[in-house]
Design a protein around this motif. Structure first.
Motif, PDB file in Angstrom:
ATOM      1  N   TRP A  44       0.550  -1.143  -0.219  1.00 52.37           N
ATOM      2  CA  TRP A  44      -0.294  -0.132   0.459  1.00 52.37           C
ATOM      3  C   TRP A  44       0.831   1.414   0.345  1.00 52.37           C
ATOM      4  CZ3 TRP A  44       1.547   2.968   4.547  1.00 52.37           C
ATOM      5  CH2 TRP A  44       1.804   2.470   5.725  1.00 52.37           C
ATOM      6  N   MET A  45       2.042   1.058   0.136  1.00 52.26           N
ATOM      7  CA  MET A  45       2.988   2.662   0.354  1.00 52.26           C
ATOM      8  C   MET A  45       3.580   2.490  -0.936  1.00 52.26           C
ATOM      9  SD  MET A  45       5.027   1.426   4.153  1.00 52.26           S
ATOM     10  CE  MET A  45       6.221   2.829   3.601  1.00 52.26           C
ATOM     11  N   ALA A  46       3.748   1.782  -1.629  1.00 47.57           N
ATOM     12  CA  ALA A  46       4.717   1.876  -3.274  1.00 47.57           C
ATOM     13  C   ALA A  46       3.893   2.665  -4.354  1.00 47.57           C
ATOM     14  CB  ALA A  46       4.029   0.067  -3.591  1.00 47.57           C
ATOM     15  N   GLY A  47       4.685   3.357  -5.279  1.00 45.30           N
ATOM     16  CA  GLY A  47       3.933   4.121  -6.149  1.00 45.30           C
ATOM     17  C   GLY A  47       4.784   5.927  -5.239  1.00 45.30           C
ATOM     18  N   LYS A  48       4.060   6.787  -6.554  1.00 45.52           N
ATOM     19  CA  LYS A  48       4.251   7.991  -6.522  1.00 45.52           C
ATOM     20  C   LYS A  48       3.386   8.640  -5.532  1.00 45.52           C
ATOM     21  CE  LYS A  48       6.920   7.437 -10.886  1.00 45.52           C
ATOM     22  NZ  LYS A  48       6.747   7.715 -11.984  1.00 45.52           N
ATOM     23  N   GLU A 136       2.467  -3.209  10.675  1.00 45.73           N
ATOM     24  CA  GLU A 136       0.679  -2.980  10.985  1.00 45.73           C
ATOM     25  C   GLU A 136       0.091  -2.775   9.673  1.00 45.73           C
ATOM     26  OE1 GLU A 136       0.218  -0.881  14.368  1.00 45.73           O
ATOM     27  OE2 GLU A 136       2.420  -0.374  15.309  1.00 45.73           O
ATOM     28  N   PRO A 137      -1.204  -3.486  10.137  1.00 48.87           N
ATOM     29  CA  PRO A 137      -2.821  -2.979   8.808  1.00 48.87           C
ATOM     30  C   PRO A 137      -2.849  -1.717   8.577  1.00 48.87           C
ATOM     31  CG  PRO A 137      -2.711  -4.681  11.032  1.00 48.87           C
ATOM     32  CD  PRO A 137      -2.173  -3.894  11.163  1.00 48.87           C
ATOM     33  N   ASN A 138      -1.652  -1.056   7.274  1.00 46.71           N
ATOM     34  CA  ASN A 138      -2.251  -0.102   6.917  1.00 46.71           C
ATOM     35  C   ASN A 138      -1.464   0.962   7.943  1.00 46.71           C
ATOM     36  OD1 ASN A 138      -4.147  -0.759   4.807  1.00 46.71           O
ATOM     37  ND2 ASN A 138      -5.622  -0.622   6.268  1.00 46.71           N
ATOM     38  N   LYS A 139      -0.342   0.737   8.638  1.00 52.52           N
ATOM     39  CA  LYS A 139       0.612   1.712   8.985  1.00 52.52           C
ATOM     40  C   LYS A 139       1.765   0.783   9.391  1.00 52.52           C
ATOM     41  CE  LYS A 139       0.148   3.643  13.673  1.00 52.52           C
ATOM     42  NZ  LYS A 139      -1.190   3.946  15.086  1.00 52.52           N
ATOM     43  N   LEU A 140       2.618   1.850   9.425  1.00 48.82           N
ATOM     44  CA  LEU A 140       4.543   1.345   9.536  1.00 48.82           C
ATOM     45  C   LEU A 140       4.699   2.635  10.881  1.00 48.82           C
ATOM     46  CD1 LEU A 140       6.663  -0.376   8.927  1.00 48.82           C
ATOM     47  CD2 LEU A 140       7.256   0.604   7.027  1.00 48.82           C
ATOM     48  N   PHE A 165       4.186   6.365   9.114  1.00 52.39           N
ATOM     49  CA  PHE A 165       3.294   6.393   7.639  1.00 52.39           C
ATOM     50  C   PHE A 165       1.655   5.392   7.448  1.00 52.39           C
ATOM     51  CE2 PHE A 165       7.490   5.808   6.527  1.00 52.39           C
ATOM     52  CZ  PHE A 165       7.801   7.229   5.918  1.00 52.39           C
ATOM     53  N   ILE A 166       0.452   6.236   7.734  1.00 58.46           N
ATOM     54  CA  ILE A 166      -0.750   5.544   8.330  1.00 58.46           C
ATOM     55  C   ILE A 166      -1.359   5.869   6.261  1.00 58.46           C
ATOM     56  CG2 ILE A 166      -2.361   6.098   9.052  1.00 58.46           C
ATOM     57  CD1 ILE A 166      -1.289   7.635  10.998  1.00 58.46           C
ATOM     58  N   ARG A 167      -2.456   4.477   5.660  1.00 60.68           N
ATOM     59  CA  ARG A 167      -2.330   4.362   4.632  1.00 60.68           C
ATOM     60  C   ARG A 167      -3.801   4.767   5.634  1.00 60.68           C
ATOM     61  NH1 ARG A 167      -5.880   0.721   2.972  1.00 60.68           N
ATOM     62  NH2 ARG A 167      -6.353   0.488   0.089  1.00 60.68           N
ATOM     63  N   HIS A 168      -4.594   6.217   4.946  1.00 61.62           N
ATOM     64  CA  HIS A 168      -6.110   6.919   5.136  1.00 61.62           C
ATOM     65  C   HIS A 168      -7.030   5.182   3.825  1.00 61.62           C
ATOM     66  CE1 HIS A 168      -5.367   9.603   7.917  1.00 61.62           C
ATOM     67  NE2 HIS A 168      -4.421   9.551   6.817  1.00 61.62           N
ATOM     68  N   ASP A 169      -6.582   5.451   2.564  1.00 57.36           N
ATOM     69  CA  ASP A 169      -7.175   4.947   1.668  1.00 57.36           C
ATOM     70  C   ASP A 169      -6.320   4.353   0.111  1.00 57.36           C
ATOM     71  OD1 ASP A 169      -7.786   6.629   0.221  1.00 57.36           O
ATOM     72  OD2 ASP A 169      -9.891   7.396   0.680  1.00 57.36           O
ATOM     73  N   THR A 198      -1.572  12.469  -1.575  1.00 54.06           N
ATOM     74  CA  THR A 198      -1.891  12.126  -2.576  1.00 54.06           C
ATOM     75  C   THR A 198      -1.764  10.963  -3.686  1.00 54.06           C
ATOM     76  OG1 THR A 198      -3.669  13.446  -2.523  1.00 54.06           O
ATOM     77  CG2 THR A 198      -3.888  12.498  -4.244  1.00 54.06           C
ATOM     78  N   ARG A 199      -1.825   9.329  -4.284  1.00 56.47           N
ATOM     79  CA  ARG A 199      -1.250   9.243  -5.178  1.00 56.47           C
ATOM     80  C   ARG A 199      -1.268   9.377  -6.477  1.00 56.47           C
ATOM     81  NH1 ARG A 199       0.125   4.139  -5.185  1.00 56.47           N
ATOM     82  NH2 ARG A 199      -1.215   2.791  -3.071  1.00 56.47           N
TER      83      ARG A 199
END
Length: 202
Positions: A44-48, A136-140, A165-169, A198-199
């Motif tokens: 979920w973290m991978a990308g630009k 962690e789920p959606n969190k590092l 790092f927190i994944r919101h969606d 924003t991705r």
């Protein structure tokens, strides 16, 4: 049999509606394929990622400022002799108001089979960091394990650091940086920066 008339137009319309969803699913599959093995845990973290003006800087000795930042977390080429897959990690930040350059960070990120993550960075402020944490789920959350600095760096010595790092969606990710220097605070951490990315579309 060949489709004609209303039925044909309806199926064409349905295909056009489905195409963006299929492309999105294919893109997600590509990322998962790239992050094979252990690093799939942080797929979920991978990308630009990019933020134009959501970044905030806080510190007792400096005025609160707004900044933009671009963050790339992408698969790194693997050496044949290496048993680990790394992700390239690069960040570039600038002042939102003046567009002055703030800082660059370059490094590598990897995760082992049990979810232990390691991030190694070097910055144009004269610092290098070695940070470790657990996925962690959606969190590092990463904390400082070791730090190096050039002898003539002007920044106050950083004694500890925590990066979250927190994944919101699928579109939004947040990074929070907390730290302790030789002068602030006496113990624990103070929040230093916070930014929501924003991705970027490929």
């Amino acid at each position: 049999p060949f489709l004609t008339g209303h039925s044909s137009h309806r199926q064409v319309h349905e295909c056009r509606m489905l195409l963006p969803l299929l492309l999105l699913a294919a893109a997600a599959a590509d990322v998962a394929a790239e992050l094979r093995g252990n690093n799939a845990q942080i797929g979920w973290m991978a990308g630009k990622w990019r933020s134009e003006f959501s970044g905030k800087i806080f510190w007792p000795t400096v005025p609160t400022m707004t900044f933009g930042e671009e963050l790339y977390i992408l698969e790194a080429p693997s050496a044949r002799s290496a048993s680990l897959q790394f992700l390239n990690f690069s960040a570039r930040a600038w002042s939102h108001s003046t567009k002055d350059h703030f800082h660059d960070e370059w490094g590598f990120l990897t995760v082992d089979a049990t979810g232990n993550a390691t991030l190694m960075t070097a910055g144009n402020n004269g610092f290098t960091t070695y940070e470790v944490g657990t996925v962690e789920p959606n969190k590092l959350v990463l904390t400082l394990k070791d730090i190096g600095r050039i002898s003539f760096s002007r920044d106050l010595p950083v004694e500890d650091l925590r990066r979250t790092f927190i994944r919101h969606d699928d579109r939004y990710m947040e990074q929070i940086l907390e730290m302790r220097t030789a002068t602030h605070p006496k113990s624990g951490y103070l929040e230093h920066t916070r930014v929501i990315y924003t991705r970027k579309k490929e």
